[in-house]
Structures are given as structure tokens and as C-alpha cells.
Enzyme design. Sequence first.
Site, short mmCIF file in Angstrom:
data_model
loop_
_atom_site.label_atom_id
_atom_site.label_comp_id
_atom_site.label_asym_id
_atom_site.label_seq_id
_atom_site.Cartn_x
_atom_site.Cartn_y
_atom_site.Cartn_z
CG ASP A 166 39.69 37.12 40.18
OD1 ASP A 166 40.77 37.68 39.90
OD2 ASP A 166 39.06 37.33 41.24
CB SER B 235 39.80 42.46 45.70
OG SER B 235 40.94 42.47 44.89
CG HIS C 115 39.14 40.76 40.57
ND1 HIS C 115 39.48 39.93 41.61
CD2 HIS C 115 39.32 42.03 41.02
CE1 HIS C 115 39.85 40.65 42.65
NE2 HIS C 115 39.76 41.94 42.32
#
Length: 316
Positions: free
Chosen positions: A254, A159, A284
Site C-alpha cells: 500500500d 483509508s 490497499h
Amino acid sequence: MLHPQARALLDLMEQRGVPPTHTLSPADARAFYRERRSVTQPEPGEVAEVRELAATGPHGTIPLRLYRPLGTSRAALLPVLVYYHGGGWVIGDLDTHDTLCRELANLSGCAVVAVDYRMGPEHRFPAAVDDVLAATRWVRKEAGALGLDATRLAVGGDSAGGNLAAVVAIAARDAGDLPIAFQLLIYPATDMRRGHASHTTNGQGYLLTSDSITYFHDHYIADPKHDLEWRASPLLQDKLAGLPPALVLTAGYDPLRDEGLDYARALTAAGNRASYVCFERQIHGFITMGRVLDEANTAVALCAVELRRALTSARR
């Protein structure tokens, strides 16, 4: 279709009234993220060694944590992954990603050095970039004393950490003083403009929401003009040739899925070696959730195999 295990996790969070991140203060969000890891993460695996270290950077000391995999001795010169945790440049730390770093070390046979970089809103862009660059240079400089092979150094993260890993790879190429052999980009944020279609189709209902993305963005980016800088949005770097091989991993549900795919495409179009894998049924953040999501363990194993292969090849 969303994986049934992911669906069950989201339903459980709703039943228990888990507060969305964007409704919490940064301090409370950090504490909550740290505390909830015991629900979804596997037990931390045993490794051969864990060492607390500290690098120096332009903003002060940067805490690091070194993991050496099981079955290795201190005398062995190991390839190394420098890892930057996820958490929207606002939450996350060495402890939230401790289990993942142990897994990557043991499964790949490589050492892992996790970086506890500065975060917003206390330290806004580009403080995190400055820290991870300084920490990675420090690891390379001190590699011999740490039992690491500076010629087989990879960067990676999930991320926000994936964003930082991509930025480090570009900055290292441009500086010419930090050879990087591989980049591991796990559902990376690559475009701060947040305009890809998946931000709309996956923007609600799948853990990471558009509201939380805005929360993270606004705590990290002080000036909207920074969205257009490649150090914030590596997808907007118009010169992507000459970068290390990459694995880009995304999740089907996501909001960041499409910008991850576009970054993999851009790397390939620029002549780099880039593999792309999407776990179509996942959300995610799933890679740290191996206690409740079987595909998380598959994803970790895949990352470790690719890391091992890339760093073994780099030695030849």
C-alpha cells in the site's frame, strides 16, 4: 511476496480493462466503486437491526446507518463504533461499506453507526471533518434514545475514513466534550504531503496508484497549504498525547503503509496505547474484499476482537 490471491485479483482487473480511478469523473468513479463491490465483497450478513438515521451538522443533514449485531435486543445498551468509510474523500458511501459494518457489528458485539459525510470536489476540506465531528457528537447526544452506551464510543475508518477517525480523536481530546474510548485506523492516510517511501515503492501496480492518490488529494484539498494542517494530516499534529487507545492496520503493498506506521509510532512515542499490524502481502483496500481475499476476513476479525476488548475495558 504479494499474496497469490491479491496477485490474481490485480491480474483479473488488468485483463478486464478495469479503468483506473483517476481516469474517471467523480460521478463515474463513485458509481463504479459502488457497482464493483459485488465482485469482491462477501454477501451482506444478517444483523439484528438496520436503521436509517440523520444527524444535523454545520453544512446540513448527514445521513447515518445504525447496525445492531445479531443476538442483541433493542433494550440492550450497546457500545458503539462510529465508522467513516474510505474512498479518498471523493468516492464511497453507506452502501460500499455496508458489508464491512455488518461484519464488525456481528463479530464485535458492538453497534456500528456509519456516517455518509460530504465529499470533494463538491465539498472540499474541511467539510468532511466538520461532518464526521458533528455526526459523532450527535450519536453521543442521542445515544440513550438509540440504545447505545455513550461512555463506550469508538471511532474508526479505512483509508480516508481512517484519516477522519484520527482527526476526530484529536479534535475530541482538544474540545473535551466528546469522550472516545478507542480508535480503529485501517490503512489511514495521515500525511497529505505524500512523501513517504512507500508512495514510491508501492505507487504503481497495486490498485491504489500515485496517480489516483493525486486525483483524490486534488479533489479534496483546495489549497496546498492545507496539507500542513493537522485536520488534513494528523501526523503533523505536534501534540499527540492523551489520545484514546488505537489499532493501526496497514498493508505491505500500500502506498499509505509508511505513514500509517509512522502514525502508530508517533502515538506510542506520545505515551498512548497503540497496536500496529501490517498485512505484509496485501494491497490497499483489501479489508472489504473478503469474497476473494482470505486475509481480509482475518483482518476484519482482528479489528472486531480489538474493538470488543477496548470497549469492554472502557466499561470497567
